[in-house]
Design a protein around this motif. Structure first.
Motif, short mmCIF file in Angstrom:
data_model
loop_
_atom_site.label_atom_id
_atom_site.label_comp_id
_atom_site.label_asym_id
_atom_site.label_seq_id
_atom_site.Cartn_x
_atom_site.Cartn_y
_atom_site.Cartn_z
N ARG A 3 -18.89 -4.94 -0.18
CA ARG A 3 -19.06 -5.56 1.14
C ARG A 3 -18.89 -7.08 1.05
NH1 ARG A 3 -24.32 -6.10 3.76
NH2 ARG A 3 -25.05 -4.48 2.34
N GLU A 18 -24.58 -1.44 6.56
CA GLU A 18 -25.42 -0.69 5.63
C GLU A 18 -26.41 0.22 6.35
OE1 GLU A 18 -27.53 -4.74 6.05
OE2 GLU A 18 -25.53 -3.87 6.30
N ALA A 19 -26.63 -0.02 7.65
CA ALA A 19 -27.56 0.79 8.43
C ALA A 19 -26.84 1.81 9.32
CB ALA A 19 -28.42 -0.11 9.31
N SER A 20 -25.53 1.89 9.21
CA SER A 20 -24.75 2.79 10.07
C SER A 20 -24.76 4.22 9.52
CB SER A 20 -23.30 2.30 10.17
OG SER A 20 -22.48 3.30 10.74
N SER A 25 -33.39 -3.73 -0.14
CA SER A 25 -32.34 -3.55 0.85
C SER A 25 -31.00 -3.46 0.11
CB SER A 25 -32.32 -4.71 1.85
OG SER A 25 -32.04 -5.93 1.18
N GLN A 78 -22.52 -4.90 13.01
CA GLN A 78 -23.38 -5.99 12.56
C GLN A 78 -24.09 -5.68 11.25
OE1 GLN A 78 -26.39 -7.18 15.39
NE2 GLN A 78 -26.94 -9.03 14.25
N TYR A 79 -24.61 -4.44 11.15
CA TYR A 79 -25.32 -4.04 9.93
C TYR A 79 -24.69 -2.75 9.40
CZ TYR A 79 -28.80 -7.33 11.69
OH TYR A 79 -29.44 -8.45 12.16
#
Length: 364
Positions: A117, A220-222, A188, A217-218
Motif C-alpha cells: 500500500r 485496509e478496512a474494506s 493496525s 479512504q481506508y
C-alpha cells in the motif's frame, strides 16, 4: 529451509483460464491417506546430503515405529525420498508457493512481485527480512509459473505428493512475540506490510467490484477488498490442486494456526480450499500462549472444516519447555480433533517417545 529455520530460531517467526484436464483428472483428490488404525503424523525437514544410507534407514524406521507416516522434504533428494519410502513412509515435496526469491526470477520478472500500500515492490523492498519476496497472486504468468514448477515435482515417481508453504500474502500482522524484535506495534495494518496494490490487482478489483481501491479512504478496512485478496490466493490453490489431480497425487499445505488468525494476519482463507489436508502451524510460543491453546486452535480449525479434509496440527518443538510438555501439546491436539501432528525440524528420540506416548493416551 536453511534461511527459514534461521529466521524461526533467531526471531521466532513462522511458513489464461485454468487448463482443461482429462476427465479422470477431474475426480476427487486422493485423501492424504490415513493408516487403518491410529493417527497419521508428519515431519517437516530438509534432507542432509551428509546422511548415510544406514543413518537414513535407522532414522526413518524409528519415525515409523513412533507413528510418523509421512515426511515433507523441503529439497528434492531422490535418495532421501526413496529411503523414507523403503521404511513405509510417504515422501512429499515441500515447496514454497508465493514467497519466491530466486535470483533468476527476480532478475527476469520483477513486475511479478507484490506491491505494498506504500507503493513499494517486494522485488526491491522486501518487508521484514531480505528473503520475503512475495509474488502477486493475480498475475496469470505467476499462476502458470507455479503450475509448471509443481508439475515438475509431481511427475517424479518417488514423490508421493506436494506440500504448499507460504501460500498467502505477506504478514500484515506479525505474531505478537515478534513486535519488539522489529520495533513495531501492529495493532493496525501498516501500509508497508499491506499487499497487493499492483496495477493488476487494482484493475481486477475494479472489474469485479466496480470500485477504485485508490479512492477508498481506508482500504485496509474494506470487506470487499479483503475478500478479493482471499479469493486471489484461493485461485492459486485451486490451480495447483488441479495439477495435483492430473497426477493423481495428494496436495497439502502449511497454513496459519486458526481460520481467524489466517484471515487477519496473512489474508489466507484455507477453510475454503479443496486440498487433501492442512497443517496449521500452531506454534504457541509465537503467540505467547501456553500448550492449552494448541487444543483450542485445533478445535477451531476442525469445526470450521466440518470434515472437509484432515487437519494435522503443526508443532514447533523448541516452543516446549520439555518432552513432557511436548507430549501434552500433542495430546491436546489429538483430543480436539486433529488427524495427527506435524513436527518441524530435527526430531529427537525423546520427541519421538513423546509422540508415541501422547498418541496412545489420546487413543485410550
Amino acid at each position: 529451509m536453511t534461511n527459514r529455520r534461521k529466521f524461526v530460531q533467531n526471531s521466532l517467526l513462522l511458513g489464461l483460464a485454468a487448463p482443461l484436464l482429462p476427465a479422470a483428472a477431474q475426480a476427487a483428490l486422493p485423501a492424504a491417506s490415513a493408516p487403518k488404525a491410529g493417527w497419521k503424523h508428519w515431519v517437516w525437514t530438509n534432507p542432509d546430503q551428509k546422511d548415510t544410507e544406514a543413518q537414513l534407514a535407522e532414522r526413518y524406521r524409528k519415525y515409523y515405529e513412533a507413528g510418523v507416516r509421512g515426511i515433507f522434504f523441503e529439497a528434492d533428494s531422490e535418495r532421501h525420498f526413496r529411503a523414507a519410502k523403503a521404511q513405509k513412509l510417504e515422501a512429499h515435496r515441500w515447496i514454497w508457493t508465493m514467497n519466491r526469491g530466486e535470483k533468476t526470477l527476480l532478475a527476469a520478472h520483477p513486475e511479478w512481485y507484490a506491491v505494498s500500500r506504500k507503493g513499494e515492490s517486494c522485488a526491491t523492498h522486501p518487508p521484514y527480512v531480505d528473503y520475503y519476496r512475495w509474488l502477486c497472486p493475480s498475475r496469470e504468468e505467476v499462476k502458470q509459473y507455479l503450475e509448471q514448477d509443481y508439475a515438475a515435482a509431481l511427475k517424479k515417481d518417488y514423490i508421493d505428493g506436494i506440500h504448499l508453504d507460504y501460500v498467502r500474502f505477506c504478514d500484515v500482522i506479525l505474531p505478537v512475540n515478534l513486535w519488539a524484535k522489529y520495533g513495531i506495534v501492529q495493532t493496525s495494518e501498516l501500509p508497508e506490510y499491506d499487499f497487493c496494490y499492483c496495477p493488476v490487482c487494482k484493475a481486477a478489483y475494479t472489474a469485479e467490484y466496480g470500485e477504485d481501491i485508490d479512492k477508498v479512504q481506508y482500504p485496509e478496512a474494506s470487506p470487499s477488498w479483503r475478500a478479493f485478496r482471499y479469493q486471489r490466493v484461493n485461485e492459486v490453490v485451486r490451480r495447483l490442486t488441479a495439477v495435483a489431480r492430473q497426477y493423481r497425487k495428494p496436495i497439502t499445505a502449511a497454513v496459519f494456526p486458526t481460520p481467524d488468525i489466517a484471515h487477519r494476519n496473512v489474508k489466507q482463507d484455507w477453510v475454503n480450499w479443496n486440498v487433501s489436508g492442512v497443517c496449521p502451524m500452531i506454534y504457541h510460543g509465537f503467540y505467547k500462549e501456553n500448550v492449552t491453546w494448541i487444543g483450542q486452535a485445533v478445535k477451531e480449525g476442525v469445526q470450521a472444516l466440518n470434515g472437509k479434509f484432515p487437519l494435522y496440527a503443526g508443532l514447533f518443538p523448541p516452543d516446549f519447555k520439555n518432552d513432557a510438555e511436548l507430549a501434552q501439546g500433542i495430546e491436546n491436539a489429538l483430543r480436539n480433533g486433529a488427524a495427527g501432528v506435524s513436527l518441524f525440524g530435527e526430531v529427537s528420540e525423546a520427541a519421538l517417545a513423546a509422540l508415541k506416548t501422547a498418541s496412545a493416551k489420546a487413543r485410550a
